[in-house]
Design an enzyme around this catalytic site. Structure first.
Site, PDB file in Angstrom:
ATOM      1  N   LEU A 102       0.772  -0.807  -0.507  1.00  0.00           N
ATOM      2  CA  LEU A 102      -0.348   0.169   0.439  1.00  0.00           C
ATOM      3  C   LEU A 102       1.198   1.458  -0.197  1.00  0.00           C
ATOM      4  O   LEU A 102       1.974   0.451   0.553  1.00  0.00           O
ATOM      5  CB  LEU A 102      -1.203   0.373   1.065  1.00  0.00           C
ATOM      6  CG  LEU A 102      -2.089   0.691   1.595  1.00  0.00           C
ATOM      7  CD1 LEU A 102      -2.820   1.264   0.365  1.00  0.00           C
ATOM      8  CD2 LEU A 102      -2.210   1.396   2.475  1.00  0.00           C
ATOM      9  N   VAL A 104       1.195   5.956  -0.859  1.00  0.00           N
ATOM     10  CA  VAL A 104       0.942   6.316  -1.755  1.00  0.00           C
ATOM     11  C   VAL A 104       1.850   7.512  -2.811  1.00  0.00           C
ATOM     12  O   VAL A 104       2.878   7.697  -1.655  1.00  0.00           O
ATOM     13  CB  VAL A 104      -0.069   7.357  -0.978  1.00  0.00           C
ATOM     14  CG1 VAL A 104      -0.796   8.460  -2.081  1.00  0.00           C
ATOM     15  CG2 VAL A 104      -1.506   6.630  -0.700  1.00  0.00           C
ATOM     16  N   GLY A 112      -6.581  11.721   1.759  1.00  0.00           N
ATOM     17  CA  GLY A 112      -7.451  10.663   1.844  1.00  0.00           C
ATOM     18  C   GLY A 112      -7.286   9.595   0.586  1.00  0.00           C
ATOM     19  O   GLY A 112      -7.839   8.642   0.332  1.00  0.00           O
ATOM     20  N   GLY A 114      -4.946   7.199   0.187  1.00  0.00           N
ATOM     21  CA  GLY A 114      -4.717   6.014   1.017  1.00  0.00           C
ATOM     22  C   GLY A 114      -5.910   5.187   1.698  1.00  0.00           C
ATOM     23  O   GLY A 114      -6.184   4.179   2.003  1.00  0.00           O
ATOM     24  N   ASP A 140       1.250  -6.849   6.406  1.00  0.00           N
ATOM     25  CA  ASP A 140       2.955  -6.642   7.364  1.00  0.00           C
ATOM     26  C   ASP A 140       3.039  -5.335   7.105  1.00  0.00           C
ATOM     27  O   ASP A 140       3.345  -4.599   6.507  1.00  0.00           O
ATOM     28  CB  ASP A 140       3.566  -7.538   6.417  1.00  0.00           C
ATOM     29  CG  ASP A 140       3.426  -9.385   6.799  1.00  0.00           C
ATOM     30  OD1 ASP A 140       2.915  -9.968   7.805  1.00  0.00           O
ATOM     31  OD2 ASP A 140       3.810 -10.052   5.726  1.00  0.00           O
ATOM     32  N   TYR A 150      -2.400   1.769  10.048  1.00  0.00           N
ATOM     33  CA  TYR A 150      -3.445   0.269   9.793  1.00  0.00           C
ATOM     34  C   TYR A 150      -4.407  -0.050  10.785  1.00  0.00           C
ATOM     35  O   TYR A 150      -6.431  -0.310  10.631  1.00  0.00           O
ATOM     36  CB  TYR A 150      -2.992  -1.025   9.273  1.00  0.00           C
ATOM     37  CG  TYR A 150      -2.579  -0.895   8.067  1.00  0.00           C
ATOM     38  CD1 TYR A 150      -2.882  -0.825   6.848  1.00  0.00           C
ATOM     39  CD2 TYR A 150      -0.992  -1.090   8.336  1.00  0.00           C
ATOM     40  CE1 TYR A 150      -2.410  -1.523   5.718  1.00  0.00           C
ATOM     41  CE2 TYR A 150       0.049  -1.027   6.792  1.00  0.00           C
ATOM     42  CZ  TYR A 150      -1.419  -0.991   5.589  1.00  0.00           C
ATOM     43  OH  TYR A 150      -0.162  -1.547   4.808  1.00  0.00           O
ATOM     44  N   PHE A 153      -7.692   1.546  11.261  1.00  0.00           N
ATOM     45  CA  PHE A 153      -9.017   0.869  10.378  1.00  0.00           C
ATOM     46  C   PHE A 153      -9.799  -0.095  10.562  1.00  0.00           C
ATOM     47  O   PHE A 153     -10.894  -0.714   9.502  1.00  0.00           O
ATOM     48  CB  PHE A 153      -8.640   0.880   9.254  1.00  0.00           C
ATOM     49  CG  PHE A 153      -8.275   2.107   8.401  1.00  0.00           C
ATOM     50  CD1 PHE A 153      -9.321   2.833   7.866  1.00  0.00           C
ATOM     51  CD2 PHE A 153      -6.784   2.508   7.873  1.00  0.00           C
ATOM     52  CE1 PHE A 153      -8.966   4.122   7.063  1.00  0.00           C
ATOM     53  CE2 PHE A 153      -6.122   3.811   7.626  1.00  0.00           C
ATOM     54  CZ  PHE A 153      -7.923   4.610   6.760  1.00  0.00           C
TER      55      PHE A 153
END
Ligand code: COA
Length: 178
Positions: A102, A104, A112, A114, A140, A150, A153
């Site tokens: 992941l 950006v 926003g 991500g 990971d 993470y 979320f």
């Protein structure tokens, strides 16, 4: 919980990595992630090692810049590596989907994007879940900073490996109202 992408972002399309977008121009501030996109990502796609999704600025002229990306791979894990709460009632080995890479681009961070990519990854997970099952998304985290990212979320980590995070299918279904 993450929100769904807004119309204001509609010039940004999430699609599977193809040959045309500008992979060399991507810079997320992490050299290994930049290099992965530039040198390895296409091979992974061609060999079926993973699927890579990129968010491309469709309004730009070609070669269109990549704003962000993530990868998905099927994975098998030992349920003992989950929190004891999650491991209850599961067989010894379970399957899920691993979210990776992941990232950006620096020019678009903290806007926003991500979050939009994570919501898209959750949607892709549900497509897999509906046809083949899977207990959730695994990731990971590369460091404590990424872990904190993470966690907001709903990702949780077992005490045994605090950088290996897990987002259960129930959390995904609630977030996406599925
Ligand atoms: C981590 C990364 C993907 C976040 O993408 P982003 O588009 O900047 O994040 P978003 O704008 O969606 O941020 C959503 C929320 O997370 C917060 N946040 C952003 N980066 C964060 C970080 N590194 N740690 C903790 N929180 C973070 C934001 O403040 C935002 O909260 P808010 O909506 O309340 O303001 C991006 O910074 C990046 O590519 N970093 C380099 C590569 C990397 O570390 N990838 C993770 C691999 S494990």
């Amino acid at each position: 919980m993450p929100s769904k992408p807004t119309k204001a972002r509609s010039v940004h399309q999430i699609e599977q990595l193809a040959k045309t977008p500008d992979r060399d121009g991507f810079d997320c501030g992490s050299a290994p992630l930049n290099l992965f996109l530039q040198q390895t990502a296409r091979q992974h796609v061609e060999r079926g090692i993973s699927r890579i999704f990129v968010l491309v600025d469709e309004a730009a002229t070609a070669p269109k810049p990549i704003v962000g990306l993530f990868s998905l791979t099927l994975c098998q894990i030992k349920s003992e590596s989950l929190t004891s709460q999650e491991a209850k009632k599961l067989p010894r080995e379970v399957v899920g989907v691993r979210l990776g890479r992941l990232a950006v681009s620096k020019a678009h961070q903290r806007q926003g994007i991500g979050k939009i990519l994570l919501v898209a990854a959750m949607g892709k997970f549900l497509e897999i879940f509906n046809s083949a099952g899977g207990i959730g998304l695994f990731v990971d985290a590369k460091d404590q900073d990424a872990k904190r990212y993470y966690e907001q979320f709903g990702f949780v980590s077992p005490p045994s490996n605090e950088l290996e995070l897990f987002l259960p299918v129930k959390t995904i279904q609630v977030a996406l109202d599925a």
